[in-house]
Design a protein around this motif. Structure first.
Motif, PDB file in Angstrom:
ATOM      1  N   PHE A  15       0.839  -1.202   0.000  1.00  0.00           N
ATOM      2  CA  PHE A  15       0.000   0.000   0.000  1.00  0.00           C
ATOM      3  C   PHE A  15       0.875   1.254   0.000  1.00  0.00           C
ATOM      4  O   PHE A  15       0.589   2.234  -0.695  1.00  0.00           O
ATOM      5  CB  PHE A  15      -0.906  -0.027   1.229  1.00  0.00           C
ATOM      6  CG  PHE A  15      -1.950   1.053   1.255  1.00  0.00           C
ATOM      7  CD1 PHE A  15      -3.089   0.969   0.476  1.00  0.00           C
ATOM      8  CD2 PHE A  15      -1.804   2.161   2.092  1.00  0.00           C
ATOM      9  CE1 PHE A  15      -4.063   1.959   0.503  1.00  0.00           C
ATOM     10  CE2 PHE A  15      -2.772   3.152   2.135  1.00  0.00           C
ATOM     11  CZ  PHE A  15      -3.902   3.059   1.328  1.00  0.00           C
ATOM     12  N   LYS A  56      -3.167   7.086  -6.114  1.00  0.00           N
ATOM     13  CA  LYS A  56      -4.269   6.931  -5.164  1.00  0.00           C
ATOM     14  C   LYS A  56      -5.314   5.932  -5.661  1.00  0.00           C
ATOM     15  O   LYS A  56      -5.908   5.209  -4.859  1.00  0.00           O
ATOM     16  CB  LYS A  56      -4.917   8.291  -4.889  1.00  0.00           C
ATOM     17  CG  LYS A  56      -4.014   9.253  -4.133  1.00  0.00           C
ATOM     18  CD  LYS A  56      -4.732  10.555  -3.811  1.00  0.00           C
ATOM     19  CE  LYS A  56      -3.812  11.487  -3.016  1.00  0.00           C
ATOM     20  NZ  LYS A  56      -4.495  12.776  -2.706  1.00  0.00           N
ATOM     21  N   ARG A  60      -6.547   2.707  -3.619  1.00  0.00           N
ATOM     22  CA  ARG A  60      -7.953   2.441  -3.288  1.00  0.00           C
ATOM     23  C   ARG A  60      -8.395   1.077  -3.811  1.00  0.00           C
ATOM     24  O   ARG A  60      -9.126   0.346  -3.143  1.00  0.00           O
ATOM     25  CB  ARG A  60      -8.846   3.551  -3.854  1.00  0.00           C
ATOM     26  CG  ARG A  60      -8.887   4.809  -3.001  1.00  0.00           C
ATOM     27  CD  ARG A  60     -10.021   5.734  -3.419  1.00  0.00           C
ATOM     28  NE  ARG A  60      -9.739   6.325  -4.721  1.00  0.00           N
ATOM     29  CZ  ARG A  60      -9.133   7.506  -4.881  1.00  0.00           C
ATOM     30  NH1 ARG A  60      -8.742   8.187  -3.823  1.00  0.00           N
ATOM     31  NH2 ARG A  60      -8.919   7.980  -6.097  1.00  0.00           N
ATOM     32  N   ALA A  73      -6.973  -1.538  -1.514  1.00  0.00           N
ATOM     33  CA  ALA A  73      -7.682  -1.563  -0.233  1.00  0.00           C
ATOM     34  C   ALA A  73      -9.024  -2.292  -0.373  1.00  0.00           C
ATOM     35  O   ALA A  73      -9.382  -3.129   0.459  1.00  0.00           O
ATOM     36  CB  ALA A  73      -7.896  -0.145   0.281  1.00  0.00           C
ATOM     37  N   SER A  74      -9.769  -1.996  -1.442  1.00  0.00           N
ATOM     38  CA  SER A  74     -11.068  -2.630  -1.634  1.00  0.00           C
ATOM     39  C   SER A  74     -10.933  -4.120  -1.920  1.00  0.00           C
ATOM     40  O   SER A  74     -11.715  -4.943  -1.406  1.00  0.00           O
ATOM     41  CB  SER A  74     -11.818  -1.949  -2.779  1.00  0.00           C
ATOM     42  OG  SER A  74     -12.158  -0.622  -2.437  1.00  0.00           O
ATOM     43  N   ILE A  92      -4.331   0.890   7.033  1.00  0.00           N
ATOM     44  CA  ILE A  92      -4.475   1.991   6.076  1.00  0.00           C
ATOM     45  C   ILE A  92      -4.127   3.322   6.738  1.00  0.00           C
ATOM     46  O   ILE A  92      -3.365   4.128   6.200  1.00  0.00           O
ATOM     47  CB  ILE A  92      -5.906   2.035   5.508  1.00  0.00           C
ATOM     48  CG1 ILE A  92      -6.183   0.793   4.661  1.00  0.00           C
ATOM     49  CG2 ILE A  92      -6.125   3.306   4.679  1.00  0.00           C
ATOM     50  CD1 ILE A  92      -7.605   0.704   4.145  1.00  0.00           C
ATOM     51  N   LEU A  95     -11.300   6.870   7.815  1.00  0.00           N
ATOM     52  CA  LEU A  95     -11.131   6.273   6.485  1.00  0.00           C
ATOM     53  C   LEU A  95     -11.867   7.096   5.426  1.00  0.00           C
ATOM     54  O   LEU A  95     -11.356   7.313   4.318  1.00  0.00           O
ATOM     55  CB  LEU A  95     -11.670   4.843   6.481  1.00  0.00           C
ATOM     56  CG  LEU A  95     -10.846   3.763   7.196  1.00  0.00           C
ATOM     57  CD1 LEU A  95     -11.588   2.438   7.155  1.00  0.00           C
ATOM     58  CD2 LEU A  95      -9.473   3.617   6.567  1.00  0.00           C
ATOM     59  N   TYR A 111     -10.623   6.404   1.715  1.00  0.00           N
ATOM     60  CA  TYR A 111     -10.280   4.982   1.574  1.00  0.00           C
ATOM     61  C   TYR A 111     -11.324   4.057   2.186  1.00  0.00           C
ATOM     62  O   TYR A 111     -10.997   2.995   2.698  1.00  0.00           O
ATOM     63  CB  TYR A 111      -8.903   4.702   2.196  1.00  0.00           C
ATOM     64  CG  TYR A 111      -7.773   5.249   1.355  1.00  0.00           C
ATOM     65  CD1 TYR A 111      -7.393   4.606   0.186  1.00  0.00           C
ATOM     66  CD2 TYR A 111      -7.128   6.426   1.723  1.00  0.00           C
ATOM     67  CE1 TYR A 111      -6.362   5.116  -0.603  1.00  0.00           C
ATOM     68  CE2 TYR A 111      -6.094   6.933   0.945  1.00  0.00           C
ATOM     69  CZ  TYR A 111      -5.719   6.278  -0.212  1.00  0.00           C
ATOM     70  OH  TYR A 111      -4.712   6.785  -0.993  1.00  0.00           O
ATOM     71  N   PRO A 147     -13.465   1.173   1.858  1.00  0.00           N
ATOM     72  CA  PRO A 147     -13.425   0.100   0.852  1.00  0.00           C
ATOM     73  C   PRO A 147     -14.817  -0.308   0.402  1.00  0.00           C
ATOM     74  O   PRO A 147     -15.800  -0.107   1.111  1.00  0.00           O
ATOM     75  CB  PRO A 147     -12.725  -1.040   1.600  1.00  0.00           C
ATOM     76  CG  PRO A 147     -13.061  -0.807   3.036  1.00  0.00           C
ATOM     77  CD  PRO A 147     -13.154   0.694   3.212  1.00  0.00           C
TER      78      PRO A 147
END
Length: 530
Positions: free
Chosen positions: A76, A85, A89, A92-93, A160, A218, A223, A225
């Protein structure tokens, strides 16, 4: 080139302070939670909760703040470093979806299979000889197994936010879990048909709270998710490749906890509770300092390794190790000297008796001797994770675990629960030795002469602390023997002992104290000018 490592070191020290502040809040409430729990419930009830909590807690460390986090943050961080970015993202998802599906399956399987697992874990005669204890442990395990989902999602969000250099809120969030336990025990224990069930349900409620509190942060960073397919994502494959050995390593480390539980089940009633409480008390300094520094250091070490600065990484790792030991060693020394009066003053009331005090204090003294190993492992391991090398900590943990099984099987027979604690300390030393040798080979040699000089200063300052702390009986004789008087004398003694340590460190011109104080003073002055 010379200034950059200095900047990283200062950033780690300041970030570690915020992690430590949040962790101190959480651990302080955790200490209060344990005090209340051991006051209101018998050793049978606390043994049940400790053993039932082992399984969800194990998976929390594997899939939450353990393997997933340390494997996810370096990848990350690479996206953030490249100012990608969208990629961050997407990663993260994808990881969130994979984690959610995996944990859902584990929760169902763990709930359905709680019986056989608990029976395997606590089959010792000391545990099964108490009527109904094993069945009630299975019952509480089923209630609490969903905690792995809640706390693992919290730890994912923490990863994160740590990568975004937000440390305080994720570190303080577990305080809500402790608040949930405290409120549940004090106000709702009599609302349950079996009052001990409040421990299990409060655990679940606390897991919900500590996960939910991170959602606004978040969202602020962008971010939050969403569900998406994770297969086919190259970044997810990088996380999984790193995660595989890490899961193995952390599984080995957590196996040590399960092995301790198994050995303790063969011993007298209360052994699991004594080990848990002693471990929690030692975790207070270790979590505040070693884990805080390790957490704060991981993004900085990842950045240094990513740009190929091995020299800067070696300096930053050494600085993190010294910073942790500077604060963890005096805490361990103070606990070693004051463990008995502390347990007697703070815990010996309600259902917590004199034997509980003596046994827990004896374990704390043994654990205190191993704090240097535990600190070293918790600071050096993130350096390997920053290198995306998760197999080496796994190997070190496997070697230590093998030694622990052999040593524990011998010492438990001769020294009971204290022998079990001694085995944990010795195996921790083996783990640290393997890691530090490997670090010398894979990164670059640490400046051992610098480390030894710092350790000598820390130990000299600890000697001043021990001299002052050893006078606790003099203070007790002066203020009296009532419970309030003992509390006052303990508080005064802790304050004087800490003062002696910091004064001695200042006179010895210890850089870890002087540089940190100087950096914070500078920041306060700069804020005052704004």
């Amino acid at each position: 080139m010379i200034e950059q490592p200095d900047h990283e070191k200062k950033q780690v020290a300041v970030s570690a302070f915020w992690v430590a502040l949040g962790t101190l809040t959480s651990r302080g409430l955790g200490f209060l939670r344990d005090l209340i729990m051991y006051h209101y419930f018998s050793r049978t009830a606390t043994d049940v909760w400790v053993v039932a909590f082992r399984l969800p807690n194990l998976f929390r460390r594997l899939f939450g703040e353990g393997a997933m986090t340390v494997s996810f943050i370096p990848v990350f961080t690479d996206f953030l470093k490249n100012d990608d970015k969208k990629g961050a993202r997407d990663l993260a998802s994808s990881v969130f979806t994979m984690l959610f599906v995996t944990l859902s399956i584990l929760t169902v399987l763990g709930t359905l299979g709680a019986g056989p697992i608990v029976k395997l874990l606590s089959s010792g005669e000391g545990y099964t000889s108490v009527a109904g204890k094993l069945d009630f442990t299975i019952h509480q395990t089923k209630i609490m197994f969903c905690y792995i989902m809640l706390v693992s999602l919290y730890a994912f969000a923490m990863g994160i936010l740590n990568a975004m250099r937000m440390f305080w809120l994720p570190a303080v969030a577990p305080a809500l879990w402790n608040v949930s336990m405290i409120v549940g025990i004090l106000f709702f224990r009599n609302t349950f048909k079996v009052s001990e069930d409040v421990l299990a349900w409060s655990t679940v409620a606390g897991g919900v709270l500590q996960a939910v509190i991170l959602i606004p942060a978040l969202k602020r960073f962008g971010y939050i998710p969403n569900f998406r397919k994770w297969w086919g994502n190259p970044a997810v494959r990088r996380v999984l490749r790193s995660m595989g050995p890490s899961v193995l390593g952390l599984s080995v480390m957590q196996m040590a906890v399960l092995i301790n539980t198994h050995f303790a089940s063969q011993l007298e009633e209360g052994s699991n509770s004594w080990i848990f409480l002693a471990d929690r008390i030692l975790e207070l300094p270790l979590s505040i300092f070693a884990v805080s520094v390790g957490t704060a250091a991981l993004p900085a070490l990842s950045a240094l390794w990513s740009r190929g600065d091995r020299s800067g990484m070696s300096e930053a790792s050494l600085h993190a190790l010294k910073l942790s030991l500077f604060m963890a060693l005096p805490c361990a020394a103070g606990l070693f000297v004051l463990s008995t009066p502390m347990m007697h003053t703070l815990f010996e009331h309600g259902r917590f008796g004199a034997k509980d005090t003596l046994m827990t204090a004896a374990i704390i003294k043994v654990y205190g001797l191993g704090v240097i190993f535990a600190t070293g492992v918790r600071v050096l391991a993130p350096a390997f994770y920053a290198m995306k090398n998760t197999w080496l900590p796994a190997l070190a943990a496997a070697i230590a675990l093998t030694c622990h099984v052999v040593i524990a099987s011998i010492l438990t027979k001769t020294n009971g629960v204290v022998g079990l604690a001694t085995s944990s300390v010795l195996s921790g030393g083996i783990n640290f030795l393997v890691l530090i040798i490997a670090y010398q080979k894979l990164v670059m040699p640490l400046n051992f002469s610098n480390l030894v000089v710092s350790l000598m200063k820390f130990l000299l300052a600890c000697f001043a602390l021990i001299l002052v702390a050893s006078g606790h009986t003099i203070i007790e004789n002066f203020v009296g023997d009532s419970h309030f008087a003992r509390f006052v004398s303990l508080s005064v003694n802790i304050g004087l002992s800490a003062g002696a340590y910091f004064l001695a460190s200042w006179l010895l011109k210890t850089p870890e104290l002087i540089d940190t104080v100087s950096e914070f003073s500078k920041r306060i002055k700069n804020k005052g000018k704004q």
